[in-house]
Design an enzyme around this catalytic site. Structure first.
Site, PDB file in Angstrom:
ATOM      1  N   ASP A  92      84.633 -18.625  40.204  1.00 57.80           N
ATOM      2  CA  ASP A  92      85.967 -18.944  40.700  1.00 57.80           C
ATOM      3  C   ASP A  92      86.881 -17.730  40.574  1.00 57.80           C
ATOM      4  O   ASP A  92      86.627 -16.828  39.774  1.00 57.80           O
ATOM      5  CB  ASP A  92      86.574 -20.105  39.879  1.00 57.80           C
TER       6      ASP A  92
HETATM    7  N1  URA Z   1      81.748 -23.323  36.870  1.00 56.83           N
HETATM    8  C1  URA Z   1      83.057 -23.342  37.215  1.00 56.83           C
HETATM    9  O1  URA Z   1      83.700 -24.369  37.138  1.00 56.83           O
HETATM   10  N2  URA Z   1      83.618 -22.197  37.630  1.00 56.83           N
HETATM   11  C2  URA Z   1      82.964 -21.016  37.704  1.00 56.83           C
HETATM   12  O2  URA Z   1      83.548 -19.999  38.086  1.00 56.83           O
HETATM   13  C3  URA Z   1      81.600 -21.016  37.342  1.00 56.83           C
HETATM   14  C4  URA Z   1      81.017 -22.174  36.926  1.00 56.83           C
END
Ligand code: URA
Length: 228
Positions: A92
């Site tokens: 993310d």
């Molecule tokens: N899980 C998430 O919620 N976000 C990420 O960036 C990676 C794994």
């Protein structure tokens, strides 16, 4: 190429240990295409494919390109991007840590395939303490709105901090798993991806190519050890 981080490579160049076509270079921006590089007189052979470990900072999208927002590709040298290096899976925008990028489409594809179950380790900071049964619930497989997560490992580091290992990579998976326990993730950092651990010498935004041993291990994780 196994000679350390970008900073360490720059130090090698400054120390006069790097040559291009036999001539010592002092400029780390020197054009290398079509020239033979050597460190301490030992030729550096470029592999067929590039595999990069990036310490992703917060604030960048994991995408090959985006019309408006900056992406992780903005951190890589233009030649790498031109040669088709792509992120392997996604972190993310606000997640930091280990992101692998490669121009080897087969390797990338296999590493994110749900069939392969490559493990990913994250460190999560939470807005509220975890419930006492958190580890059991992760181990049993947390039921989410659209799927039930595979059993995951949870190590509670402090009431509001945990290390979690997951074997799949669905959208916002880790955040959603914690949300199911009533905790919001305020910081998420990926420490490892399969056999690769984030190099502690890489500051946020820095990257390096994988060493030969790391390439061997990641290909093994992708079930490609016999396809060299
Ligand atoms: N899980 C998430 O919620 N976000 C990420 O960036 C990676 C794994």
């Amino acid at each position: 190429m196994g000679y350390g981080s970008r900073r360490e490579a720059q130090a090698l160049i400054r120390a006069g240990r790097v040559t291009l076509d036999g001539a010592v270079i002092r400029d780390s921006g020197a054009e290398t295409e079509g020239r033979q590089a050597a460190v301490d007189g030992k030729p550096v052979s470029l592999p067929g494919h590039t595999c990069i470990m990036l310490h992703k900072p917060a604030g960048l999208l994991t995408a090959a390109r985006d019309r408006e927002a900056p992406t992780v590709m903005d951190l890589l040298p233009p030649l790498c991007v031109k040669n088709g290096c792509m992120p392997v899976g996604r972190l993310d925008k606000d997640t930091t840590g280990l992101l692998l990028l490669t121009d080897d489409g087969v390797l990338g594809h296999r590493l994110i395939s749900p069939k392969r179950h490559v493990d990913k380790v994250y460190r999560a900071e939470l807005d509220t303490p975890l419930p006492p049964d958190a580890a059991d619930r992760f181990r049993e497989g947390i039921r989410l709105k659209d799927f039930t997560a595979l059993p995951a490992e949870l190590e509670v580091l402090s009431p509001g901090e945990a290390r979690v290992t997951v074997w799949e990579g669905k959208y916002h998976q880790v955040k959603r798993m914690f949300a199911a326990l009533g905790c919001r993730v305020v910081r998420l950092h990926r420490e490892s991806f399969g056999p690769l651990r984030l190099d502690p010498h890489l500051a946020e935004g820095e990257y390096r190519t994988l060493t030969e041993e790391e390439i061997r291990l990641i290909r093994q994780a992708a079930g490609m050890e016999d396809k060299l």
